[in-house]
Design an enzyme around this catalytic site. Structure first.
Site, PDB file in Angstrom:
ATOM      1  N   GLY A  17       0.835  -1.200   0.000  1.00 25.18           N
ATOM      2  CA  GLY A  17       0.000   0.000   0.000  1.00 25.18           C
ATOM      3  C   GLY A  17       0.865   1.243   0.000  1.00 25.18           C
TER       4      GLY A  17
ATOM      5  N   LEU B  60       1.157   3.636   2.291  1.00 29.65           N
ATOM      6  CA  LEU B  60       1.909   3.817   3.529  1.00 29.65           C
ATOM      7  C   LEU B  60       2.925   2.686   3.733  1.00 29.65           C
ATOM      8  CD1 LEU B  60       2.465   5.250   6.183  1.00 29.65           C
ATOM      9  CD2 LEU B  60       0.567   3.954   7.200  1.00 29.65           C
TER      10      LEU B  60
ATOM     11  N   ASP C 210      -2.555 -12.369   4.773  1.00 25.93           N
ATOM     12  CA  ASP C 210      -3.893 -11.783   4.755  1.00 25.93           C
ATOM     13  C   ASP C 210      -4.270 -11.551   6.213  1.00 25.93           C
ATOM     14  OD1 ASP C 210      -6.584 -11.263   4.814  1.00 25.93           O
ATOM     15  OD2 ASP C 210      -7.107 -12.730   3.276  1.00 25.93           O
TER      16      ASP C 210
ATOM     17  N   ALA D  70      -5.349  -2.087   5.314  1.00 30.83           N
ATOM     18  CA  ALA D  70      -6.719  -1.672   5.628  1.00 30.83           C
ATOM     19  C   ALA D  70      -7.578  -1.817   4.382  1.00 30.83           C
ATOM     20  CB  ALA D  70      -6.747  -0.218   6.092  1.00 30.83           C
ATOM     21  N   TYR D  71      -8.873  -1.874   4.626  1.00 23.28           N
ATOM     22  CA  TYR D  71      -9.846  -1.776   3.532  1.00 23.28           C
ATOM     23  C   TYR D  71     -10.083  -0.280   3.340  1.00 23.28           C
ATOM     24  CZ  TYR D  71     -14.143  -2.172   0.877  1.00 23.28           C
ATOM     25  OH  TYR D  71     -15.100  -2.068  -0.102  1.00 23.28           O
TER      26      TYR D  71
ATOM     27  N   THR E 102      -8.101   7.015  11.044  1.00 19.96           N
ATOM     28  CA  THR E 102      -8.497   8.022  10.066  1.00 19.96           C
ATOM     29  C   THR E 102      -9.340   9.157  10.652  1.00 19.96           C
ATOM     30  OG1 THR E 102      -9.933   8.297   8.129  1.00 19.96           O
ATOM     31  CG2 THR E 102     -10.423   6.444   9.533  1.00 19.96           C
TER      32      THR E 102
ATOM     33  N   TYR F 147     -16.944   2.967   6.178  1.00 13.84           N
ATOM     34  CA  TYR F 147     -15.478   2.995   6.331  1.00 13.84           C
ATOM     35  C   TYR F 147     -15.102   3.544   7.709  1.00 13.84           C
ATOM     36  CZ  TYR F 147     -10.658   4.660   5.699  1.00 13.84           C
ATOM     37  OH  TYR F 147      -9.320   4.936   5.856  1.00 13.84           O
TER      38      TYR F 147
ATOM     39  N   LYS G 259     -13.373   1.521  10.791  1.00 10.53           N
ATOM     40  CA  LYS G 259     -12.052   1.951  11.283  1.00 10.53           C
ATOM     41  C   LYS G 259     -12.122   2.251  12.778  1.00 10.53           C
ATOM     42  CE  LYS G 259      -8.670   2.741   9.372  1.00 10.53           C
ATOM     43  NZ  LYS G 259      -7.481   1.875   9.116  1.00 10.53           N
TER      44      LYS G 259
ATOM     45  N   TRP H 160      -5.998  12.419   4.441  1.00  7.75           N
ATOM     46  CA  TRP H 160      -5.622  12.965   3.129  1.00  7.75           C
ATOM     47  C   TRP H 160      -4.184  12.567   2.729  1.00  7.75           C
ATOM     48  CZ3 TRP H 160      -7.863  18.420   1.768  1.00  7.75           C
ATOM     49  CH2 TRP H 160      -9.190  18.504   2.191  1.00  7.75           C
TER      50      TRP H 160
HETATM   51  N1  LIG Z   1      -5.052   7.242   2.115  1.00  2.36           N
HETATM   52  C1  LIG Z   1      -5.616   8.126   2.955  1.00  2.36           C
HETATM   53  O1  LIG Z   1      -5.953   9.254   2.566  1.00  2.36           O
HETATM   54  C2  LIG Z   1      -5.813   7.785   4.400  1.00  2.36           C
HETATM   55  C3  LIG Z   1      -6.410   8.730   5.249  1.00  2.36           C
HETATM   56  C4  LIG Z   1      -6.600   8.414   6.596  1.00  2.36           C
HETATM   57  C5  LIG Z   1      -6.180   7.190   7.076  1.00  2.36           C
HETATM   58  N2  LIG Z   1      -5.629   6.281   6.229  1.00  2.36           N
HETATM   59  C6  LIG Z   1      -5.229   4.993   6.784  1.00  2.36           C
HETATM   60  O2  LIG Z   1      -3.855   4.810   6.524  1.00  2.36           O
HETATM   61  C7  LIG Z   1      -3.566   3.421   6.408  1.00  2.36           C
HETATM   62  C8  LIG Z   1      -2.771   3.146   5.148  1.00  2.36           C
HETATM   63  O3  LIG Z   1      -3.564   3.516   4.027  1.00  2.36           O
HETATM   64  P1  LIG Z   1      -2.951   3.628   2.556  1.00  2.36           P
HETATM   65  O4  LIG Z   1      -3.224   5.009   2.093  1.00  2.36           O
HETATM   66  O5  LIG Z   1      -1.553   3.118   2.526  1.00  2.36           O
HETATM   67  O6  LIG Z   1      -3.959   2.654   1.801  1.00  2.36           O
HETATM   68  P2  LIG Z   1      -3.693   1.662   0.543  1.00  2.36           P
HETATM   69  O7  LIG Z   1      -2.717   2.290  -0.380  1.00  2.36           O
HETATM   70  O8  LIG Z   1      -5.051   1.311   0.066  1.00  2.36           O
HETATM   71  O9  LIG Z   1      -2.994   0.410   1.215  1.00  2.36           O
HETATM   72  C9  LIG Z   1      -3.687  -0.529   1.962  1.00  2.36           C
HETATM   73  C10 LIG Z   1      -2.982  -1.836   1.772  1.00  2.36           C
HETATM   74  O10 LIG Z   1      -3.610  -2.801   2.616  1.00  2.36           O
HETATM   75  C11 LIG Z   1      -3.694  -3.996   1.881  1.00  2.36           C
HETATM   76  N3  LIG Z   1      -4.742  -4.858   2.396  1.00  2.36           N
HETATM   77  C12 LIG Z   1      -6.081  -4.705   2.303  1.00  2.36           C
HETATM   78  N4  LIG Z   1      -6.708  -5.744   2.868  1.00  2.36           N
HETATM   79  C13 LIG Z   1      -5.730  -6.583   3.317  1.00  2.36           C
HETATM   80  C14 LIG Z   1      -5.738  -7.831   3.965  1.00  2.36           C
HETATM   81  N5  LIG Z   1      -6.890  -8.442   4.273  1.00  2.36           N
HETATM   82  N6  LIG Z   1      -4.552  -8.403   4.285  1.00  2.36           N
HETATM   83  C15 LIG Z   1      -3.395  -7.800   3.978  1.00  2.36           C
HETATM   84  N7  LIG Z   1      -3.323  -6.618   3.346  1.00  2.36           N
HETATM   85  C16 LIG Z   1      -4.472  -6.021   3.022  1.00  2.36           C
HETATM   86  C17 LIG Z   1      -4.010  -3.553   0.479  1.00  2.36           C
HETATM   87  O11 LIG Z   1      -3.738  -4.587  -0.432  1.00  2.36           O
HETATM   88  P3  LIG Z   1      -4.539  -4.662  -1.832  1.00  2.36           P
HETATM   89  O12 LIG Z   1      -3.980  -3.549  -2.657  1.00  2.36           O
HETATM   90  O13 LIG Z   1      -4.230  -6.024  -2.315  1.00  2.36           O
HETATM   91  O14 LIG Z   1      -5.980  -4.451  -1.493  1.00  2.36           O
HETATM   92  C18 LIG Z   1      -3.064  -2.365   0.331  1.00  2.36           C
HETATM   93  O15 LIG Z   1      -1.792  -2.775  -0.100  1.00  2.36           O
HETATM   94  C19 LIG Z   1      -4.920   2.721   6.488  1.00  2.36           C
HETATM   95  O16 LIG Z   1      -5.141   2.299   7.821  1.00  2.36           O
HETATM   96  C20 LIG Z   1      -5.911   3.806   6.157  1.00  2.36           C
HETATM   97  O17 LIG Z   1      -7.179   3.541   6.730  1.00  2.36           O
HETATM   98  C21 LIG Z   1      -5.422   6.545   4.908  1.00  2.36           C
END
Ligand SMILES: NC(=O)c1ccc[n+]([C@@H]2O[C@H](COP(=O)([O-])OP(=O)(O)OC[C@H]3O[C@@H](n4cnc5c(N)ncnc54)[C@H](OP(=O)(O)O)[C@@H]3O)[C@@H](O)[C@H]2O)c1
Length: 290
Positions: free
Chosen positions: A12, A14, A37, A61-62, A102, A126, A130, A152
């Site tokens: 992902g 992060l 997983d 995360a989802y 989040t 969502y 969370k 963001w």
């Molecule tokens: N992006 C934002 O703006 C934002 C804002 C606030 C908080 N957050 C939080 O920050 C954290 C990181 O988010 P991110 O932006 O890095 O999101 P991301 O790019 O969507 O990355 C999430 C990763 O988790 C993996 N994942 C999903 N379900 C899984 C499972 N069952 N087992 C193992 N891996 C799994 C996904 O794999 P797949 O690609 O295969 O699905 C993806 O690689 C999360 O907790 C998110 O809620 C993000």
């Protein structure tokens, strides 16, 4: 002594930023969904028991905010059951769990920055899942649980607002962007660096907030992206950017209108200096390849 850190969600946005910024004296194992997983309780248990990390950072995360409205069970699995699995496994070996959450745990009706203990009231699936994840990790891991809420998040690569905007700006030369949702853009690298600080501060637990400094609407962010992209030679010319209202851009999930997070507890705990989002954006833009 070398600290062992297990990072989930390695592919992902992060997860990758964390791997790019590993501090010295850390042994890191970053696992993607294919390798672990996190919804699979037995697999989580087996990996944690075998590898025995000192700290688990849950970057998995989802994250499909709109899709979550039509598949709440999957969102619940990824955002609530999975962190609980990690916390249960961590407990077996007395490991710490650093879990990312989040701004969507808030309803956005405030007009001043949310504190870590401000009242939560998620608007959609969502945010609800969370929040359930936060509670599960705290309930199970107690003093070894640390929650970092952010918002963001973007990077030079990955699925994020900056990449979407640059693509639309390049393809269409014009974008319409909501101007009545206020928050703070946060570079994945700045979040990763703070998370590593939290790893090093093993005395800390509870809920903390982290975003870059400053405040913006999505419209402001889009204008800044275009300006920085033109300055960096990523875009050839300034696109037309029109501010619109949320009601003119309907989405399945409702978003908080205001989700600025108060970070003072994090600044105090880690002694970190807040950097304005615009400055961070410039640094990220220098790495963008379209
Ligand atoms: N992006 C934002 O703006 C934002 C804002 C606030 C908080 N957050 C939080 O920050 C954290 C990181 O988010 P991110 O932006 O890095 O999101 P991301 O790019 O969507 O990355 C999430 C990763 O988790 C993996 N994942 C999903 N379900 C899984 C499972 N069952 N087992 C193992 N891996 C799994 C996904 O794999 P797949 O690609 O295969 O699905 C993806 O690689 C999360 O907790 C998110 O809620 C993000």
């Amino acid at each position: 002594m070398t600290m062992k850190v297990l990072v989930t969600g390695a592919n992902g946005q992060l997860g990758r930023a964390l791997q790019d910024a590993v501090p010295d004296a850390m042994q890191v194992r970053a696992v993607s969904r294919n390798e672990l997983d996190v919804t699979d309780r037995a697999a989580v248990h087996a990996m944690v028991e075998t590898w025995r990390p000192d700290v688990i950072i849950n970057a998995a995360a989802y994250t499909a905010v709109d899709k979550a409205e039509s598949e709440p069970e999957l969102a619940e699995q990824g955002n609530a059951i999975a962190p609980r699995n990690l916390a249960l496994a961590a407990n077996e070996i007395q490991a710490r769990v650093i879990h990312i959450s989040t701004d969507f745990v808030f309803d956005g009706r405030s007009s001043s920055p949310y504190q870590p203990d401000s009242k939560t009231a998620p608007l959609g699936v969502y945010g609800r899942t969370k929040l359930a994840g936060e509670k599960a990790v705290q309930e199970v891991a107690g003093q070894r649980a640390l929650i970092v809420r952010t918002a963001w998040v973007y990077d030079a690569v990955g699925k994020n607002f900056l990449r979407t905007m640059l693509r639309l700006m390049q393809e269409r030369g014009a974008v319409r962007v909501v101007a009545d949702q206020i928050g703070t853009p946060t570079s994945a690298a700045s979040l990763a660096s703070v998370l590593w600080q939290f790893v090093l501060h093993s005395e800390l637990s509870g809920v903390f907030h982290w975003t870059d400094a400053g405040v913006a609407s999505w419209y402001d962010f889009a204008v800044a992206i275009a300006e920085e992209a033109v300055a960096a030679g990523v875009l050839k010319s300034m696109p037309a950017i029109t501010p619109i209202a949320t009601q003119d851009y309907p989405t399945p999930a409702q978003r908080p209108a205001y989700s600025v997070l108060d970070k003072s507890a994090t600044y105090a705990a880690l002694g970190v200096r807040p950097v304005h989002w615009r400055e961070q954006l410039r640094a990220v833009m220098a790495k963008v390849v379209l």
